[in-house]
Design a protein around this motif. Sequence first.
Motif, PDB file in Angstrom:
ATOM      1  N   VAL A 156      40.563  93.690  74.792  1.00  5.33           N
ATOM      2  CA  VAL A 156      41.358  93.601  73.558  1.00  5.33           C
ATOM      3  C   VAL A 156      41.280  94.912  72.770  1.00  5.33           C
ATOM      4  CG1 VAL A 156      41.484  92.457  71.300  1.00  5.33           C
ATOM      5  CG2 VAL A 156      41.162  91.093  73.377  1.00  5.33           C
ATOM      6  N   LEU A 157      40.067  95.461  72.671  1.00  2.00           N
ATOM      7  CA  LEU A 157      39.874  96.680  71.874  1.00  2.00           C
ATOM      8  C   LEU A 157      40.647  97.864  72.470  1.00  2.00           C
ATOM      9  CD1 LEU A 157      38.408  98.112  69.544  1.00  2.00           C
ATOM     10  CD2 LEU A 157      36.452  98.443  71.066  1.00  2.00           C
ATOM     11  N   VAL A 158      40.462  98.097  73.758  1.00  5.86           N
ATOM     12  CA  VAL A 158      41.152  99.235  74.393  1.00  5.86           C
ATOM     13  C   VAL A 158      42.654  98.953  74.479  1.00  5.86           C
ATOM     14  CG1 VAL A 158      41.352 100.586  76.514  1.00  5.86           C
ATOM     15  CG2 VAL A 158      39.100  99.964  75.640  1.00  5.86           C
ATOM     16  N   ALA A 160      44.496  97.269  72.452  1.00  2.00           N
ATOM     17  CA  ALA A 160      45.154  97.448  71.145  1.00  2.00           C
ATOM     18  C   ALA A 160      45.542  98.910  70.949  1.00  2.00           C
ATOM     19  CB  ALA A 160      44.234  96.989  70.022  1.00  2.00           C
ATOM     20  N   GLY A 161      44.692  99.818  71.435  1.00  2.00           N
ATOM     21  CA  GLY A 161      45.016 101.244  71.331  1.00  2.00           C
ATOM     22  C   GLY A 161      46.270 101.578  72.120  1.00  2.00           C
ATOM     23  N   ARG A 162      46.467 100.874  73.220  1.00  2.00           N
ATOM     24  CA  ARG A 162      47.652 101.106  74.060  1.00  2.00           C
ATOM     25  C   ARG A 162      48.885 100.358  73.560  1.00  2.00           C
ATOM     26  NH1 ARG A 162      46.505 105.404  77.188  1.00  2.00           N
ATOM     27  NH2 ARG A 162      44.774 105.119  78.604  1.00  2.00           N
TER      28      ARG A 162
ATOM     29  N   ARG B   2      45.450  98.136  63.853  1.00  2.00           N
ATOM     30  CA  ARG B   2      44.362  98.504  64.767  1.00  2.00           C
ATOM     31  C   ARG B   2      43.030  98.706  64.044  1.00  2.00           C
ATOM     32  NH1 ARG B   2      47.533 102.592  68.768  1.00  2.00           N
ATOM     33  NH2 ARG B   2      47.591 103.848  66.892  1.00  2.00           N
ATOM     34  N   THR B   5      41.281  95.511  64.233  1.00  2.00           N
ATOM     35  CA  THR B   5      40.709  95.239  65.560  1.00  2.00           C
ATOM     36  C   THR B   5      39.373  95.966  65.709  1.00  2.00           C
ATOM     37  OG1 THR B   5      42.938  95.100  66.443  1.00  2.00           O
ATOM     38  CG2 THR B   5      41.167  95.303  68.045  1.00  2.00           C
ATOM     39  N   LEU B  73      38.450 105.393  73.176  1.00  2.00           N
ATOM     40  CA  LEU B  73      39.411 104.742  72.279  1.00  2.00           C
ATOM     41  C   LEU B  73      40.445 105.746  71.771  1.00  2.00           C
ATOM     42  CD1 LEU B  73      37.020 102.365  70.286  1.00  2.00           C
ATOM     43  CD2 LEU B  73      38.528 101.807  72.194  1.00  2.00           C
ATOM     44  N   SER B  76      42.886 106.153  74.425  1.00  2.00           N
ATOM     45  CA  SER B  76      43.766 104.994  74.616  1.00  2.00           C
ATOM     46  C   SER B  76      44.768 104.859  73.475  1.00  2.00           C
ATOM     47  CB  SER B  76      42.944 103.710  74.771  1.00  2.00           C
ATOM     48  OG  SER B  76      42.330 103.366  73.559  1.00  2.00           O
ATOM     49  N   TYR B  78      44.094 105.335  69.786  1.00  2.00           N
ATOM     50  CA  TYR B  78      43.671 105.175  68.392  1.00  2.00           C
ATOM     51  C   TYR B  78      43.690 106.519  67.662  1.00  2.00           C
ATOM     52  CZ  TYR B  78      41.917 100.420  69.094  1.00  2.00           C
ATOM     53  OH  TYR B  78      41.810  99.078  69.351  1.00  2.00           O
TER      54      TYR B  78
END
Lengths: 271, 228
Positions: A156-158, A160-162, B2, B5, B73, B76, B78
């Motif tokens: 979920v964390l990675v 969300a960045g994508r 984000r 998150t 991150l 990816s 952020y």
Amino acid sequence: MTVDDWLAAFAAELRRRRVDPAALVAEAATHLRDSGRAPLQVFGPPAAYAVTLVDSLRGATAELRRAPSGEPRLEATKIIKRYGRSTVLHGVDLRVHAGETVAIIGANGSGKSTLLRICAGLISPDSGHVRIRGTLGYCPQDGGTADFLTADEHFVLVGAGRGSSRTEARAQGRTAAAALDWPRPGTSGVARQLSGGTRQKLNLVLAGLGDPDVLLLDEPYQGFDNGSYLDFWQQVWRWRDAGKAVVVVTHRLGELDRADAVLDLTPGSPR
Amino acid sequence: MRILTVAEMALREISRRRGVLILLALLPLAFYYSRRGEAYWQSVRFVSLGIGWTLSTAALFAGNAARTIEPRLRLSGYATHELYLGRLAALWTVGLTLIVPYFLLIRLDLDVRYGAVALILLLTVAVAAPFGLALSALLPRELEGMLVLLTVVAMQMMLDPETTVAHALPFWFSREIGTYAIENPADPHLMTRGTIHATITLAVLISMVAITSTIRLRRRPHMSLAAQ
């Protein structure tokens, strides 16, 4: 082990080695039926028999190596990196096209991981330039995960960045994990409780989340068992077939025919 | 969003460190009772220092734990500010949860100005989180960061508060507002000075976190990224 179990395991091992199992499994089944003997007595363990057969059919895997055909996705030009007085990378060039897999090899300390980290933009070279076309996924040799998060939470964390939703990221992560013989990542607990090999599978899955165009993989198979190692190459080839540019740092010199091109960073070796 | 998150995952990480949570909850209590007897008026300041110390420590460890995953991150997608603001939000949430029982304890146990006590506790939480994160950025090894934290809190307790060095310490405001909370009649300038000090400290620490994160997670000049 029953005949059916043995044949299923044999078929799985053949698939891992990119060999269509239908004809070979049918042939083995016929042989077993005719002989009436236990498969372990006739052929031995399914994995070992599959290795023997695939080695004898080596010509069937020769098609794996391909000449580059897509556009360049990663171009590293004249990369020089020094640590103190020691020059680790002496003007290295690396070009990887869409749909191509390049292996980086070299002795310990030859700068394999350094080059990959430079290509990922994590450290700076002393000189040189890296051009990336598309999005980037990076799998470090170790680290890269959070000790107290579960695999699903990492997805979920990675993800969300994508730009992926939670549901999408979890589904994509779980599917990729299953392809690496890690069927239930959602029940595996937090990352610090995972074995070294499973943690590296998590690392690898995270690198591929969101479908990046360029994948930089730094010896990602540390701690993998043999089956998972083969699954890893299956995943690399799937990425390659999907048009990704893939770079794998490896020290397993016996497996270089799995890559389309090889960059040897050993001092004095031809580039 | 984000940032949320990142905050959620940071909160999940902290909530799974049971030992840290227990220490977070109990250490300020020890600070409180160390002054509850003959110098009870100091217990307000000491409990805020205890909260400041424990929350800064939690932030120091959270910041260090994030160092290996944050480059991934960034890759990816952020933005740097999403990472440190998300982590700060998580630490502030933990701090706010922590101060509620201590405020209630003081409310039941001491006869002081409760509005001023609430302000001290809130400002302590606000300052402690970026203080720990800034330390983790400047001193990536946890032991060194812990030693600096210990030194700061010890100096905060022992230094004459009128000295210039004491003014430069991050929790100096707690002495000013703490004095306002207990003195009768109280000098309102104490509140003003304390609030200004906390505001400036907060701004400086958040800027340090922002600058160090931006430098560490910057896009390197040798990289040229083009959309496919």
